[in-house]
Design a protein around this motif. Structure first.
Motif, PDB file in Angstrom:
ATOM      1  N   GLN A 226     -95.852  55.856 -13.702  1.00 21.46           N
ATOM      2  CA  GLN A 226     -95.256  54.862 -14.523  1.00 21.46           C
ATOM      3  C   GLN A 226     -94.440  55.099 -16.480  1.00 21.46           C
ATOM      4  OE1 GLN A 226     -98.775  52.786 -15.197  1.00 21.46           O
ATOM      5  NE2 GLN A 226     -98.288  52.860 -13.443  1.00 21.46           N
ATOM      6  N   ILE A 227     -94.093  55.977 -16.087  1.00 26.08           N
ATOM      7  CA  ILE A 227     -92.499  56.626 -17.481  1.00 26.08           C
ATOM      8  C   ILE A 227     -91.113  55.724 -16.678  1.00 26.08           C
ATOM      9  CG2 ILE A 227     -91.754  59.286 -18.344  1.00 26.08           C
ATOM     10  CD1 ILE A 227     -94.501  59.901 -18.080  1.00 26.08           C
ATOM     11  N   PRO A 228     -90.215  55.815 -17.391  1.00 26.78           N
ATOM     12  CA  PRO A 228     -89.016  54.954 -16.965  1.00 26.78           C
ATOM     13  C   PRO A 228     -87.805  56.345 -16.918  1.00 26.78           C
ATOM     14  CG  PRO A 228     -89.824  53.982 -18.980  1.00 26.78           C
ATOM     15  CD  PRO A 228     -90.765  54.819 -18.819  1.00 26.78           C
ATOM     16  N   VAL A 229     -87.101  55.685 -16.357  1.00 28.73           N
ATOM     17  CA  VAL A 229     -86.191  57.194 -15.756  1.00 28.73           C
ATOM     18  C   VAL A 229     -85.523  55.895 -16.777  1.00 28.73           C
ATOM     19  CG1 VAL A 229     -84.249  57.710 -14.339  1.00 28.73           C
ATOM     20  CG2 VAL A 229     -87.236  56.662 -13.975  1.00 28.73           C
ATOM     21  N   ILE A 230     -84.741  56.901 -17.783  1.00 30.35           N
ATOM     22  CA  ILE A 230     -83.521  57.133 -18.584  1.00 30.35           C
ATOM     23  C   ILE A 230     -83.119  58.282 -19.116  1.00 30.35           C
ATOM     24  CG2 ILE A 230     -83.708  56.430 -20.774  1.00 30.35           C
ATOM     25  CD1 ILE A 230     -86.469  55.240 -21.160  1.00 30.35           C
ATOM     26  N   GLY A 231     -81.803  58.100 -18.850  1.00 35.91           N
ATOM     27  CA  GLY A 231     -80.636  59.549 -18.436  1.00 35.91           C
ATOM     28  C   GLY A 231     -79.704  59.835 -17.946  1.00 35.91           C
ATOM     29  N   LEU A 232     -78.625  60.109 -18.080  1.00 35.94           N
ATOM     30  CA  LEU A 232     -77.434  60.940 -16.665  1.00 35.94           C
ATOM     31  C   LEU A 232     -77.337  60.454 -15.182  1.00 35.94           C
ATOM     32  CD1 LEU A 232     -75.498  62.926 -18.811  1.00 35.94           C
ATOM     33  CD2 LEU A 232     -74.751  60.186 -19.171  1.00 35.94           C
ATOM     34  N   SER A 233     -77.593  59.766 -14.473  1.00 37.56           N
ATOM     35  CA  SER A 233     -77.508  60.432 -13.240  1.00 37.56           C
ATOM     36  C   SER A 233     -77.251  61.883 -13.091  1.00 37.56           C
ATOM     37  CB  SER A 233     -76.460  59.483 -12.741  1.00 37.56           C
ATOM     38  OG  SER A 233     -76.147  59.798 -11.527  1.00 37.56           O
ATOM     39  N   SER A 234     -77.545  62.280 -12.331  1.00 33.99           N
ATOM     40  CA  SER A 234     -77.510  63.819 -11.694  1.00 33.99           C
ATOM     41  C   SER A 234     -77.049  63.577 -10.259  1.00 33.99           C
ATOM     42  CB  SER A 234     -79.149  64.770 -11.146  1.00 33.99           C
ATOM     43  OG  SER A 234     -79.664  63.420 -10.152  1.00 33.99           O
ATOM     44  N   GLN A 235     -76.264  62.038 -10.013  1.00 32.92           N
ATOM     45  CA  GLN A 235     -75.618  62.355  -8.859  1.00 32.92           C
ATOM     46  C   GLN A 235     -74.243  61.887  -8.838  1.00 32.92           C
ATOM     47  OE1 GLN A 235     -76.741  62.713  -5.281  1.00 32.92           O
ATOM     48  NE2 GLN A 235     -78.365  63.921  -6.418  1.00 32.92           N
ATOM     49  N   HIS A 236     -74.083  61.289 -10.158  1.00 32.49           N
ATOM     50  CA  HIS A 236     -72.887  60.401 -10.721  1.00 32.49           C
ATOM     51  C   HIS A 236     -72.067  60.345 -11.608  1.00 32.49           C
ATOM     52  CE1 HIS A 236     -72.861  59.130  -6.082  1.00 32.49           C
ATOM     53  NE2 HIS A 236     -73.899  58.687  -6.484  1.00 32.49           N
TER      54      HIS A 236
END
Ligand SMILES: Cc1cc2nc3c(=O)[nH]c(=O)nc-3n(C[C@H](O)[C@H](O)[C@H](O)COP(=O)(O)OP(=O)(O)OC[C@H]3O[C@@H](n4cnc5c(N)ncnc54)[C@H](O)[C@@H]3O)c2cc1C
Length: 151
Positions: free
Chosen positions: A90-100
């Motif tokens: 229930q927590i959004p994903v906000i931040g830099l990609s770990s892949q690209h």
């Protein structure tokens, strides 16, 4: 799902929620009252559309009438349902990609995307400009879903 009533005389200046059953209840300046709180409709995952479910709407309306008996006579003008992304925690994903490189995530707002829009915009702007965001964002990292490699 959401319902909206006809215009009523002003009676409520704040948003009302309930703790033991789903409810979000607020009156707009034009007098209409929005009733929701997370009662879910039916999602067509192929067409990416949601449809309302009458029994859920009725339960939601019952909650309203039990807390605000005068709402018994209010007419519902429209009902609708929408699709939204909900993360497992229930927590959004906000931040830099770990892949690209040059990919910034901001998704999975789990029912709170309107409220979180302004601060998310600031954070994404900071990340895009390679500035340190003013607030800590580690708890929102996509990496929390990465399973450790087997030993
Ligand atoms: C009935 C209801 C009531 C809500 N009430 C509230 C509230 O009171 N307060 C609150 O804070 N939040 C509320 N929310 C939640 C809020 O709507 C969402 O959290 C928010 O819209 C999420 O924003 P988003 O930009 O991440 O995703 P969305 O708004 O879902 O936007 C994603 C967009 O991507 C498009 N898309 C999808 N796949 C593709 C593809 N392959 N290619 C191109 N485009 C694509 C979609 O068409 C959509 O336009 C409510 C949601 C619903 C359904």
């Amino acid at each position: 799902m959401l319902m909206i009533t006809e215009r009523l005389a002003p009676f409520l200046g704040t948003v009302v929620g309930a703790t033991s059953r789903p409810l979000s209840f607020k009156q707009f300046e034009n007098g209409t009252v929005l009733i929701g709180g997370g009662v879910r409709g039916v999602v067509d995952t192929v067409r990416h559309v949601a449809e309302t479910r009458l029994d859920g709407l009725a339960e939601n309306a019952d909650t309203v009438v039990s807390l605000f008996p005068f709402m018994q006579d209010a007419r519902i003008m429209r009902t609708w349902a929408g699709v939204e992304a909900v993360m497992q925690d229930q927590i959004p994903v906000i931040g830099l990609s770990s892949q690209h490189d040059n990919v910034i995530h901001a998704f999975g707002f789990s029912a709170h995307g309107y409220q979180l829009g302004p601060i998310t915009g600031e954070i994404v702007a900071d990340l895009a400009m390679e500035r340190e965001p003013k607030l800590p964002i580690t708890p929102f990292s996509i990496q929390r879903f990465q399973t450790p490699c087997p030993a």
